[in-house]
Write a protein that holds these residues in place. Structure first.
Motif, PDB file in Angstrom:
ATOM      1  N   LYS A 195       4.875   5.145   2.293  1.00  0.00           N
ATOM      2  CA  LYS A 195       5.215   6.513   2.729  1.00  0.00           C
ATOM      3  C   LYS A 195       5.745   6.531   4.151  1.00  0.00           C
ATOM      4  O   LYS A 195       6.647   7.304   4.478  1.00  0.00           O
ATOM      5  CB  LYS A 195       3.979   7.407   2.607  1.00  0.00           C
ATOM      6  CG  LYS A 195       3.623   7.764   1.168  1.00  0.00           C
ATOM      7  CD  LYS A 195       2.401   8.673   1.099  1.00  0.00           C
ATOM      8  CE  LYS A 195       2.090   9.038  -0.347  1.00  0.00           C
ATOM      9  NZ  LYS A 195       0.887   9.918  -0.442  1.00  0.00           N
ATOM     10  N   ASP A 209       0.285   3.981   1.699  1.00  0.00           N
ATOM     11  CA  ASP A 209       0.428   4.497   3.062  1.00  0.00           C
ATOM     12  C   ASP A 209       1.615   3.850   3.774  1.00  0.00           C
ATOM     13  O   ASP A 209       2.409   4.527   4.436  1.00  0.00           O
ATOM     14  CB  ASP A 209      -0.852   4.249   3.866  1.00  0.00           C
ATOM     15  CG  ASP A 209      -2.006   5.140   3.412  1.00  0.00           C
ATOM     16  OD1 ASP A 209      -1.730   6.167   2.771  1.00  0.00           O
ATOM     17  OD2 ASP A 209      -3.168   4.795   3.694  1.00  0.00           O
ATOM     18  N   THR A 247       0.830  -1.204   0.000  1.00  0.00           N
ATOM     19  CA  THR A 247       0.000   0.000   0.000  1.00  0.00           C
ATOM     20  C   THR A 247       0.867   1.258   0.000  1.00  0.00           C
ATOM     21  O   THR A 247       1.998   1.253   0.498  1.00  0.00           O
ATOM     22  CB  THR A 247      -0.924   0.044   1.232  1.00  0.00           C
ATOM     23  OG1 THR A 247      -0.135   0.221   2.422  1.00  0.00           O
ATOM     24  CG2 THR A 247      -1.729  -1.246   1.351  1.00  0.00           C
TER      25      THR A 247
END
Length: 200
Positions: A176, A173, A171
Motif C-alpha cells: 500500500k 502494508d 506484506t
C-alpha cells in the motif's frame, strides 16, 4: 550613430524572438520527454525491485527532459520541416516496454488519460502472460485503476495477487505504501499534461 543603434535593436529583437521560440519548444519537449519516463520508471521499479527508487526516477526524469528539450529546440529552430519529421521511438521507451510488456505500457497510457475501463481490460489479458514481470505490472496497474476509482475491494484483490507472485513485496502494508507513491506519480503525470479526470 542613429543607424548603428537601429541595427543593434533589430539584432537584439531577432535574437530574443528566436531564443523565446527555442525555449517554448524546448519546454514542451522536456515535459513530453521527461514526465512519462519517470512514471513508467516508478512502475518498473516496483515490479523489479519492490520499491520506487528515487535516484532512478531522478535519472530518468533528467535524461528524458534533456532529450526532450534538445528535440524541442531543434524542432523550434526548424519549424518548416515539422510535418516531414518522422520521430523514432526513444530507446528508453522501448526498454520500459520490454520490462513491463508493450500492452501494459499501453494500459498505463490509457490510465493516465482517464480511460480506466480500457486500461483495466488490457491488464486482464496481460495478467495471463507467462512472463512474471508482465503479470506483476498488470496487477500494479489494476491496483492503480481501482485506487483511481476508489474501489477498496479491487485494490485489496490486486494487492493480494501482486504479493502472492512478488519476491520483493511480501506484506500488504508495504504494498500500500508503494502503491500510494506510484499513484502520486500518476497524478503528477496528469497535472503536467493538463489532464483532469471526472473520478478525481
Amino acid at each position: 550613430m542613429k543607424y548603428l543603434i537601429g541595427s543593434i535593436l533589430i539584432i537584439v529583437l531577432a535574437f530574443s524572438a528566436c531564443s523565446q521560440k527555442s525555449v517554448e519548444y524546448g519546454t514542451k519537449g522536456a515535459l513530453a520527454g521527461g514526465v512519462g519516463s519517470a512514471f513508467v520508471g516508478a512502475l518498473t521499479d516496483i515490479v523489479l525491485d519492490g520499491k520506487i527508487n528515487s535516484s532512478t526516477l531522478t535519472r530518468n526524469l533528467v535524461s528524458g527532459a534533456i532529450a526532450g528539450a534538445t528535440t524541442g529546440a531543434i524542432v523550434g529552430s526548424n519549424s518548416k520541416k515539422e510535418t516531414k519529421k518522422v520521430e523514432s521511438k526513444p530507446t528508453e521507451e522501448l526498454m520500459y516496454k520490454e520490462k513491463i510488456g508493450s500492452e501494459n505500457y499501453t494500459a498505463l497510457n490509457h490510465l493516465v488519460e482517464c480511460r480506466n475501463n480500457v486500461s483495466y481490460r488490457i491488464t486482464i489479458k496481460t495478467e495471463s502472460s507467462q512472463n512474471k514481470d508482465y503479470k506483476l505490472a498488470a496487477y500494479a496497474i489494476q491496483a492503480l485503476n481501482d485506487k483511481d476509482r476508489k474501489n477498496e475491494i479491487g485494490i485489496t484483490q490486486s494487492i493480494n495477487k501482486f504479493i502472492a507472485l512478488s519476491d520483493k513485496i511480501r506484506t500488504k502494508d508495504t504494498a500500500k505504501i508503494e502503491l500510494d507513491k506510484l499513484y502520486s506519480k500518476l497524478l503528477n503525470e496528469r497535472r503536467v499534461r493538463g489532464i483532469i479526470c471526472n473520478n478525481n
